[in-house]
Design an enzyme around this catalytic site. Sequence first.
Site, PDB file in Angstrom:
ATOM      1  N   LYS A  78       0.994  -1.216   0.154  1.00 33.31           N
ATOM      2  CA  LYS A  78       0.015   0.198  -0.186  1.00 33.31           C
ATOM      3  C   LYS A  78       0.630   0.698   0.057  1.00 33.31           C
ATOM      4  O   LYS A  78       1.998   0.943   0.823  1.00 33.31           O
ATOM      5  CB  LYS A  78      -0.608   0.123   0.983  1.00 33.31           C
ATOM      6  N   SER A 153      -9.550   2.171   3.134  1.00 32.52           N
ATOM      7  CA  SER A 153      -8.794   2.664   1.909  1.00 32.52           C
ATOM      8  C   SER A 153      -7.644   1.791   0.975  1.00 32.52           C
ATOM      9  O   SER A 153      -7.008   2.347   0.400  1.00 32.52           O
ATOM     10  CB  SER A 153      -7.979   3.946   2.945  1.00 32.52           C
ATOM     11  N   SER A 177      -9.862  -0.890   7.328  1.00 33.49           N
ATOM     12  CA  SER A 177      -9.379  -0.377   5.814  1.00 33.49           C
ATOM     13  C   SER A 177      -8.795  -1.526   5.456  1.00 33.49           C
ATOM     14  O   SER A 177      -8.542  -1.646   3.974  1.00 33.49           O
ATOM     15  CB  SER A 177      -8.581   0.623   5.901  1.00 33.49           C
TER      16      SER A 177
END
Length: 485
Positions: A78, A153, A177
């Site tokens: 990420k 997210s 997330s």
Amino acid sequence: MTVFPTTIKEMKAGLKAGDFTAVELVEHTFNQIETIDAKVESFLALNKEAALADAKAADERGYGEDAPVLNGIPIAIKDNIVTKDLTTTAASKMLEDFNSTYDATVVEKLKNAGAIIVGKVNLDEFAMGASTERSAFKTTRNPWNLDRVPGGSSGGSAAVVASRQVPASLGSDTGGSIRQPAAINGLVGLKPTYGTVSRYGLIAFGSSLDQIGPMTLTVEDNALILEVIAGRDRHDSTSLPNLPMNYGAKIGQPLTGMKIAFPKEYKDEVIAEDIRQAMQAAADYFTSQGAIVEEVSLPLIKYGINVYYIISSAEASSNLQRFDGVRYGYRSESAHTLEEVYVKSRSEGFGDEVKRRIMLGTYALSSGQFDKFFKKAAQVRTMIKDELNKVFEEYDIIMGPTTTSTAFEIGGRVKDPIAMYVEDLLTVTANIAGLPGISVPAGFDHEGLPIGLQMMAKPLAEATLYQVAYNFEQNHDFVQKAPTL
């Protein structure tokens, strides 16, 4: 023609058997990315040259018993986790060209375990969102339906695994997330106990809530990644010592006698009917395996979403002060005074959602509102933790849905911040209390979109979560199904 497997366990077996080399596996991975990511739009930066060099080194090390545990396995990261020599943007204009001088601890541990970092993947800007539509650069799509969101997210982290571009990725979880995108992409996603995984090198959002965790296709793969990245880190004072590192120790053990709490609040009509039916089917299955499933009540968890957005926004307003246009990051070209550097750089560099949360957090911390908002939220947080602790005195697991609905349409909620915030309704509890939480595939709705089953356990009981999740996974075929792109 070589047929490459999709899970870490299968890849390790193939590498050891000589069915393919790491170089061939990584070349295949980049071919997959070239073909598939044009549709899914997950990657923000690729690491092809270095990845191929690392793959060659993995092949030279070999795949004997003394080989690193992830030798030759491709993994995506990420893009709010810093990587040396590869941009880290947090999907924000503020950090569009930022290059870190060091690797995050989790990245360093993956590399030491032989993993191949293939690239950085998309997210909601600074991890603030639930759909990955808040990225400054692109909108990632759900591989199961390209008109739907992949969640957030960590939407990019979920989409690259669900679309079989890589077998695993790292995400971060501040209020759900990892688990929310895992649920709506049909993956296994774990938020570890707070302090289990070092946050050194994670761009901070809510420091008392953030945790890095793995997203994989299977439970065994997930446990393997956690065993690599967990552990005490001298760079992170909140990381825990003396952790039980064998997280897969209970995998394969029966569920006989295990006590599972199923809160009645998780059966509310706000949760889609398809999901409620899937949860009841899961409860019935656990009962058939000898577990004791009982209804409990958690009346305070309805306040979790309020507590979360006050505390996380307050912490975000503090953490994001460092992005001021002076030391690094975006600086407005139209700024001529020091005050304009601050104001214009932050106004132009941050997106709307980030600015919204900075303002919410600053207001909650202000001298006239601190007691009314932040202090009250902290008090209710303690009450929620106490309520959960009482449940765990009697039960091993709390089960329920991960999300109230399956993947919604791109553009469907992005203009309604409150509707987007409610996406975290069922996941924030684990972050507020610092508990481990996992989401595993639990079926599909009437449109063929994945449904996630969420389970929480007492602190440091990840092994119990994996035990239950593995049992559920092995007796259902959800993980065998894949999106067709």
